[in-house]
Design an enzyme around this catalytic site. Structure first.
Site, short mmCIF file in Angstrom:
data_model
loop_
_atom_site.label_atom_id
_atom_site.label_comp_id
_atom_site.label_asym_id
_atom_site.label_seq_id
_atom_site.Cartn_x
_atom_site.Cartn_y
_atom_site.Cartn_z
N LYS A 63 12.32 11.65 33.02
CA LYS A 63 11.07 12.01 33.81
C LYS A 63 11.23 10.55 34.93
O LYS A 63 11.74 9.42 34.25
CB LYS A 63 9.95 12.06 33.23
N ARG A 68 9.16 17.30 8.33
CA ARG A 68 8.02 18.01 9.57
C ARG A 68 8.73 18.45 10.60
O ARG A 68 8.58 19.66 11.39
CB ARG A 68 7.17 16.80 10.19
N LEU A 112 0.16 19.59 19.55
CA LEU A 112 -0.40 19.50 18.29
C LEU A 112 -1.72 18.81 18.51
O LEU A 112 -2.28 18.24 17.18
CB LEU A 112 0.52 19.07 17.17
N TYR A 133 9.55 6.00 28.29
CA TYR A 133 9.45 6.05 26.70
C TYR A 133 10.52 5.08 26.23
O TYR A 133 10.35 4.40 25.12
CB TYR A 133 9.91 7.32 26.22
N HIS A 162 6.92 12.39 36.67
CA HIS A 162 5.94 12.30 35.34
C HIS A 162 4.60 12.42 35.74
O HIS A 162 3.93 13.26 34.97
CB HIS A 162 6.27 10.93 34.78
N ASN A 172 8.36 22.39 11.87
CA ASN A 172 7.72 22.59 13.21
C ASN A 172 8.95 23.73 13.80
O ASN A 172 8.74 24.18 14.81
CB ASN A 172 7.90 21.24 13.97
N LYS A 231 6.55 16.05 18.44
CA LYS A 231 7.21 14.84 18.02
C LYS A 231 6.78 14.80 16.60
O LYS A 231 5.62 14.88 16.25
CB LYS A 231 6.87 13.90 19.03
N ASP A 266 12.85 16.06 25.02
CA ASP A 266 12.19 15.85 26.01
C ASP A 266 11.80 14.27 25.89
O ASP A 266 11.38 13.73 25.28
CB ASP A 266 11.07 16.44 26.12
P1 NAD Z 1 2.21 16.13 19.71
O1 NAD Z 1 1.24 17.20 19.89
O2 NAD Z 1 3.78 16.44 19.33
O3 NAD Z 1 1.82 15.25 18.35
C1 NAD Z 1 2.58 14.27 17.85
C2 NAD Z 1 1.77 14.03 16.51
O4 NAD Z 1 1.56 15.06 15.76
C3 NAD Z 1 2.96 13.02 15.69
O5 NAD Z 1 2.82 11.57 15.98
C4 NAD Z 1 2.30 13.53 14.29
O6 NAD Z 1 1.50 12.45 13.78
C5 NAD Z 1 1.91 14.82 14.36
N1 NAD Z 1 2.66 15.79 13.92
C6 NAD Z 1 4.03 16.20 14.22
N2 NAD Z 1 4.29 17.41 13.51
C7 NAD Z 1 3.20 17.50 12.65
C8 NAD Z 1 3.19 18.61 11.62
N3 NAD Z 1 4.29 19.50 11.34
N4 NAD Z 1 2.06 18.58 10.64
C9 NAD Z 1 1.11 17.54 10.85
N5 NAD Z 1 1.24 16.67 11.98
C10 NAD Z 1 2.21 16.57 12.70
O7 NAD Z 1 2.11 15.05 20.85
P2 NAD Z 1 2.95 14.05 21.74
O8 NAD Z 1 4.28 13.66 21.04
O9 NAD Z 1 2.37 13.37 22.50
O10 NAD Z 1 3.63 15.39 22.54
C11 NAD Z 1 4.86 15.76 22.52
C12 NAD Z 1 5.74 15.54 23.29
O11 NAD Z 1 5.48 15.86 24.79
C13 NAD Z 1 6.17 14.15 23.60
O12 NAD Z 1 7.04 13.41 22.54
C14 NAD Z 1 6.73 13.78 25.03
O13 NAD Z 1 8.12 14.39 24.89
C15 NAD Z 1 5.76 14.77 25.69
N6 NAD Z 1 4.60 13.92 26.36
C16 NAD Z 1 4.62 14.11 27.85
C17 NAD Z 1 3.64 13.65 28.46
C18 NAD Z 1 3.41 13.91 29.94
O14 NAD Z 1 2.67 13.08 30.72
N7 NAD Z 1 4.26 14.35 30.44
C19 NAD Z 1 2.53 12.88 27.88
C20 NAD Z 1 2.69 12.88 26.08
C21 NAD Z 1 3.80 13.66 25.84
#
Ligand code: NAD
Length: 279
Positions: free
Chosen positions: A78, A242, A193, A53, A111, A246, A236, A48
């Site tokens: 996006k 991790r 998460l 980004y 987006h 995941n 992510k 994604d």
């Molecule tokens: P996420 O909920 O995936 O959290 C990421 C954070 O969680 C990481 O930085 C890490 O610190 C932690 N993490 C990951 N795996 C873990 C584990 N196993 N144990 C403990 N901590 C862990 O948040 P995100 O990255 O913001 O969201 C995922 C994806 O969603 C993004 O990478 C992006 O592709 C998408 N996204 C889209 C929008 C949108 O507006 N459409 C906004 C934000 C994110």
């Protein structure tokens, strides 16, 4: 974990999407190729991304360098605010494809709706053209509210394949998700998460108890909850350990009582922007 064991869901375009993928928000451009290569090695095939980004080149390079056929990947990008509108949408996807080094994307998303801009419908009509040209196999939206979804559907007759919205235990958006389900729109959960902004183990000790009962981590329990409720997720992380953690969420199941306990954690608490006022 092999890519073959990740469940897929059918989109309204007729294309299948792996329910579990990898998000590249805040992955540094200089590190993206290496981190995506690690994710491919771990077993991820769904990525994604987004123009904003700033790392589409690295994502595309890692996929090309993997030696795995392009068709085995599911790639999303996006369109950002400044590309909304008909001309902008065509030019933006062309530029994203150029950076990705690809002929098409699997999924192209608006987006954010940016209600103050008032160009979401015009942009969506251009997305229909991009899909007809085969440049995006499926088209969808992100951060759309009920009224934003209704407006594009009414103007075009084309129902978005997905709406990618913020969903985690503290913000579950049940009303919007039910509305989407009734229309056959898949929910993609961003920040699944909690974006690392909250410690879910501290906020919700019940998750720790459920994790202990299954000998899993809290992150695995939360990802499993998303999957069992039918959402698409792409957590992510930059750590290969991790990445594997995941992915290891397809060989256990939460009980109905455990799912209900997680549902009870909803506080309607956003960690990201509110689409109604994010302009
Ligand atoms: P996420 O909920 O995936 O959290 C990421 C954070 O969680 C990481 O930085 C890490 O610190 C932690 N993490 C990951 N795996 C873990 C584990 N196993 N144990 C403990 N901590 C862990 O948040 P995100 O990255 O913001 O969201 C995922 C994806 O969603 C993004 O990478 C992006 O592709 C998408 N996204 C889209 C929008 C949108 O507006 N459409 C906004 C934000 C994110």
């Amino acid at each position: 974990m092999s890519a073959a064991t990740i469940p897929t869901l059918l989109l309204n375009s007729g294309h299948a999407i792996p329910q579990l993928g990898f998000g590249v928000f805040k992955v540094d451009a200089t590190e993206t190729e290496r981190i995506v290569a690690d994710a491919i090695e771990a077993g991820y095939r769904h990525f994604d991304g987004a123009r904003i980004y700033g790392n589409e080149e690295g994502l595309g390079r890692a996929i090309a360098a993997s030696g795995i056929p392009r068709e085995e990947f599911f790639v999303t990008t996006k369109l950002w605010k400044d590309d909304q509108g008909r001309h902008g949408a065509h030019a933006a996807l062309e530029a994203s494809l150029e950076r990705l080094g690809m002929e098409s994307v699997d999924l192209y998303l608006i987006h954010w709706p940016h209600p103050g801009l008032g160009r979401a419908v015009e942009t969506w009509l251009a997305f229909e053209e991009l899909a007809a040209q085969g440049l995006a196999h499926s088209i969808g939206v992100s951060n759309f509210r009920q009224e934003d979804l209704a407006a594009v559907i009414e103007a075009s007759g084309t129902v978005p394949a997905v709406n990618q919205i913020e969903v985690h235990p503290l913000l579950q958006q049940p009303v919007l998700r039910e509305f989407q389900e009734a229309l056959g729109i898949r929910t993609e959960a961003w920040g699944p998460l909690g974006q690392g902004k909250v410690d879910l183990a501290v906020e919700a000790p019940v998750l720790v108890d459920i994790a202990a009962a299954h000998e899993r981590t809290v992150a695995q329990v939360v990802l499993r909850w998303h999957l069992q409720e039918g959402r698409i997720v792409f957590p992510k992380t930059t750590s290969p350990e991790r990445m594997r953690e995941n992915l290891a969420v397809v060989d256990f199941a939460l009980t109905d009582d455990e799912l209900a306990a997680i549902r009870a954690l909803d506080q309607g608490r956003r960690l990201g922007p509110d689409p109604a006022i994010y302009d």
